[in-house]
Design a protein around this motif. Sequence first.
Motif, PDB file in Angstrom:
ATOM      1  N   LEU A  72     -14.179  -5.598 -10.754  1.00 11.05           N
ATOM      2  CA  LEU A  72     -13.640  -4.280 -10.449  1.00 11.05           C
ATOM      3  C   LEU A  72     -12.224  -4.133 -11.001  1.00 11.05           C
ATOM      4  O   LEU A  72     -11.865  -3.101 -11.576  1.00 11.05           O
ATOM      5  N   ALA A  73     -11.416  -5.186 -10.822  1.00 11.78           N
ATOM      6  CA  ALA A  73     -10.042  -5.147 -11.311  1.00 11.78           C
ATOM      7  C   ALA A  73     -10.004  -4.983 -12.824  1.00 11.78           C
ATOM      8  O   ALA A  73      -9.273  -4.152 -13.364  1.00 11.78           O
ATOM      9  N   HIS A  74     -10.824  -5.766 -13.514  1.00 13.31           N
ATOM     10  CA  HIS A  74     -10.822  -5.781 -14.975  1.00 13.31           C
ATOM     11  C   HIS A  74     -11.370  -4.482 -15.561  1.00 13.31           C
ATOM     12  O   HIS A  74     -10.753  -3.884 -16.463  1.00 13.31           O
ATOM     13  N   GLU A  75     -12.494  -4.016 -15.070  1.00 18.64           N
ATOM     14  CA  GLU A  75     -13.158  -2.863 -15.664  1.00 18.64           C
ATOM     15  C   GLU A  75     -12.490  -1.535 -15.326  1.00 18.64           C
ATOM     16  O   GLU A  75     -12.623  -0.566 -16.071  1.00 18.64           O
ATOM     17  N   HIS A  76     -11.762  -1.480 -14.202  1.00 16.56           N
ATOM     18  CA  HIS A  76     -11.187  -0.203 -13.769  1.00 16.56           C
ATOM     19  C   HIS A  76      -9.661  -0.244 -13.659  1.00 16.56           C
ATOM     20  O   HIS A  76      -9.061   0.659 -13.081  1.00 16.56           O
ATOM     21  N   ASN A  77      -9.055  -1.291 -14.220  1.00 10.14           N
ATOM     22  CA  ASN A  77      -7.584  -1.411 -14.224  1.00 10.14           C
ATOM     23  C   ASN A  77      -6.996  -1.270 -12.824  1.00 10.14           C
ATOM     24  O   ASN A  77      -6.042  -0.513 -12.593  1.00 10.14           O
ATOM     25  N   ILE A  78      -7.564  -2.017 -11.892  1.00 15.31           N
ATOM     26  CA  ILE A  78      -7.099  -1.999 -10.506  1.00 15.31           C
ATOM     27  C   ILE A  78      -6.357  -3.304 -10.224  1.00 15.31           C
ATOM     28  O   ILE A  78      -6.774  -4.373 -10.669  1.00 15.31           O
ATOM     29  N   ALA A  79      -5.267  -3.222  -9.481  1.00  9.51           N
ATOM     30  CA  ALA A  79      -4.622  -4.425  -8.967  1.00  9.51           C
ATOM     31  C   ALA A  79      -5.302  -4.770  -7.643  1.00  9.51           C
ATOM     32  O   ALA A  79      -5.440  -3.910  -6.771  1.00  9.51           O
ATOM     33  N   SER A  96       0.830  -1.207   0.000  1.00  6.19           N
ATOM     34  CA  SER A  96       0.000   0.000   0.000  1.00  6.19           C
ATOM     35  C   SER A  96       0.862   1.254   0.000  1.00  6.19           C
ATOM     36  O   SER A  96       0.607   2.206  -0.747  1.00  6.19           O
ATOM     37  N   ALA A  97       1.885   1.258   0.838  1.00  5.03           N
ATOM     38  CA  ALA A  97       2.789   2.404   0.901  1.00  5.03           C
ATOM     39  C   ALA A  97       3.511   2.594  -0.422  1.00  5.03           C
ATOM     40  O   ALA A  97       3.680   3.720  -0.905  1.00  5.03           O
ATOM     41  N   SER A  98       3.940   1.487  -1.035  1.00  9.95           N
ATOM     42  CA  SER A  98       4.681   1.553  -2.289  1.00  9.95           C
ATOM     43  C   SER A  98       3.834   2.134  -3.411  1.00  9.95           C
ATOM     44  O   SER A  98       4.282   3.011  -4.160  1.00  9.95           O
ATOM     45  N   LEU A 144      -4.822   0.246  -6.324  1.00 10.17           N
ATOM     46  CA  LEU A 144      -4.664  -0.994  -5.554  1.00 10.17           C
ATOM     47  C   LEU A 144      -5.812  -1.141  -4.567  1.00 10.17           C
ATOM     48  O   LEU A 144      -6.123  -0.220  -3.812  1.00 10.17           O
ATOM     49  N   LEU A 145      -6.436  -2.309  -4.588  1.00  7.02           N
ATOM     50  CA  LEU A 145      -7.478  -2.673  -3.626  1.00  7.02           C
ATOM     51  C   LEU A 145      -6.963  -3.853  -2.816  1.00  7.02           C
ATOM     52  O   LEU A 145      -6.624  -4.898  -3.378  1.00  7.02           O
ATOM     53  N   VAL A 146      -6.878  -3.696  -1.513  1.00 12.44           N
ATOM     54  CA  VAL A 146      -6.368  -4.737  -0.616  1.00 12.44           C
ATOM     55  C   VAL A 146      -7.505  -5.261   0.244  1.00 12.44           C
ATOM     56  O   VAL A 146      -8.283  -4.471   0.797  1.00 12.44           O
ATOM     57  N   VAL A 147      -7.625  -6.581   0.356  1.00  9.29           N
ATOM     58  CA  VAL A 147      -8.577  -7.193   1.282  1.00  9.29           C
ATOM     59  C   VAL A 147      -7.789  -8.106   2.204  1.00  9.29           C
ATOM     60  O   VAL A 147      -7.309  -9.164   1.803  1.00  9.29           O
ATOM     61  N   ASP A 148      -7.635  -7.693   3.436  1.00  3.94           N
ATOM     62  CA  ASP A 148      -6.855  -8.450   4.427  1.00  3.94           C
ATOM     63  C   ASP A 148      -7.731  -8.726   5.648  1.00  3.94           C
ATOM     64  O   ASP A 148      -7.953  -7.855   6.479  1.00  3.94           O
ATOM     65  N   SER A 149      -8.305  -9.935   5.766  1.00  8.36           N
ATOM     66  CA  SER A 149      -8.098 -11.046   4.859  1.00  8.36           C
ATOM     67  C   SER A 149      -9.456 -11.480   4.300  1.00  8.36           C
ATOM     68  O   SER A 149     -10.479 -11.373   4.983  1.00  8.36           O
ATOM     69  N   ILE A 150      -9.451 -12.009   3.086  1.00 14.32           N
ATOM     70  CA  ILE A 150     -10.687 -12.473   2.467  1.00 14.32           C
ATOM     71  C   ILE A 150     -11.209 -13.722   3.161  1.00 14.32           C
ATOM     72  O   ILE A 150     -12.411 -13.926   3.289  1.00 14.32           O
ATOM     73  N   SER A 151     -10.304 -14.563   3.649  1.00 13.39           N
ATOM     74  CA  SER A 151     -10.728 -15.816   4.282  1.00 13.39           C
ATOM     75  C   SER A 151     -11.462 -15.572   5.598  1.00 13.39           C
ATOM     76  O   SER A 151     -12.318 -16.367   5.995  1.00 13.39           O
ATOM     77  N   SER A 152     -11.160 -14.462   6.280  1.00 15.77           N
ATOM     78  CA  SER A 152     -11.860 -14.154   7.535  1.00 15.77           C
ATOM     79  C   SER A 152     -13.334 -13.882   7.295  1.00 15.77           C
ATOM     80  O   SER A 152     -14.169 -14.121   8.180  1.00 15.77           O
ATOM     81  N   LEU A 153     -13.669 -13.385   6.095  1.00 23.13           N
ATOM     82  CA  LEU A 153     -15.064 -13.113   5.760  1.00 23.13           C
ATOM     83  C   LEU A 153     -15.784 -14.348   5.240  1.00 23.13           C
ATOM     84  O   LEU A 153     -16.977 -14.532   5.484  1.00 23.13           O
ATOM     85  N   ILE A 154     -15.058 -15.193   4.519  1.00 15.78           N
ATOM     86  CA  ILE A 154     -15.693 -16.322   3.834  1.00 15.78           C
ATOM     87  C   ILE A 154     -15.788 -17.565   4.697  1.00 15.78           C
ATOM     88  O   ILE A 154     -16.809 -18.270   4.665  1.00 15.78           O
TER      89      ILE A 154
END
Length: 321
Positions: A243-250, A128-130, A208-218
């Motif tokens: 979202l990644a594909h349509e808006h060029n987000i990592a 995120s910082a980078s 950049l979109l970060v989800v930390d952590s996805i497994s905690s939700l699922i």
Amino acid sequence: MSPLKHLEKENPIIDACFRDFCFSHGILTVEDFLLHDLYELAAFAERQKNAARLKEGITLMISLIELQCRPLLNGMELLEDLQRNKHTLSTGDKGTDSLLQGGFREGQLTELVGPSSSGKTQFCMQASASVAENHVGGVLYIDTGNSFSARRIAQFICSSLDAALVQKVMSRISCHTVYDIYTMFDTLQSLEVTLRSQMNVDEYRLRLLVVDSISSLITPILGGSGSQGRALMVAVGYLLKKLAHEHNIAVLVTNHTVGTGEGGKTKPALGETWKSIPHVRLMLSRDHTNSSCTISILKHTSMPSGQTVKTTARKDNQQGL
């Protein structure tokens, strides 16, 4: 998504009676159904005279959603997607960037798998910082476990002695706390609306979109033998990739590991259904005796699996995993 009535022709059980039941809970479309608490809906159905038929309708809806959330792309579409305005973003670690031939690729979902205390959250904050500093881009950090630390992210900024620069970079990073899958859907839906309204705005666009952590939700919704949890898991994975594909987000998500019962070996959690969702899967492991970290490729769209890179973990103001 389609109104429920449009499904009746090929699925007679989605009749007026079932739709009236859904309408009474504010469900008018397939998307409304997806965002609703299905356990609560099933509990209401259980108290109705036609409970069996209503529950059959709910199960059918879940199956239809699961099928519709698997987009099909041919080879030419995949190649065009790769070549069309998709750049790489530095992870903040030179070794990992080298392993990934530049870093995270915009338009793709990267999953970082690792056991507890292996450094997944620190990796996310460093990335995120980078991105906020080196790519002058926006970062949305979705925190599911109260692990986000603005102070730690500030320490990753190279010119951290320049208070004005730190403040400027930090202003490009937003953090949302999410504790359940339904709030996650609401957050992603709101994000999509925001992104569509800002499609022609390049300054500090979300990169950049970060989800930390996805497994905690699922993980909490995967219990039992029903397919509700699996359908929701596929749906959230699809929305992230969309979202990644349509808006060029990592997109970067983290996932924990579970034991296999075979000699103490571990594997990524969430099972085979989730396995097909990420474009890239990375395994992060840490040797706590010497603070060394190893990242290996489990899956990549253009690189062979099995390649690894070692980095050294550092503390305080120095960068590392």
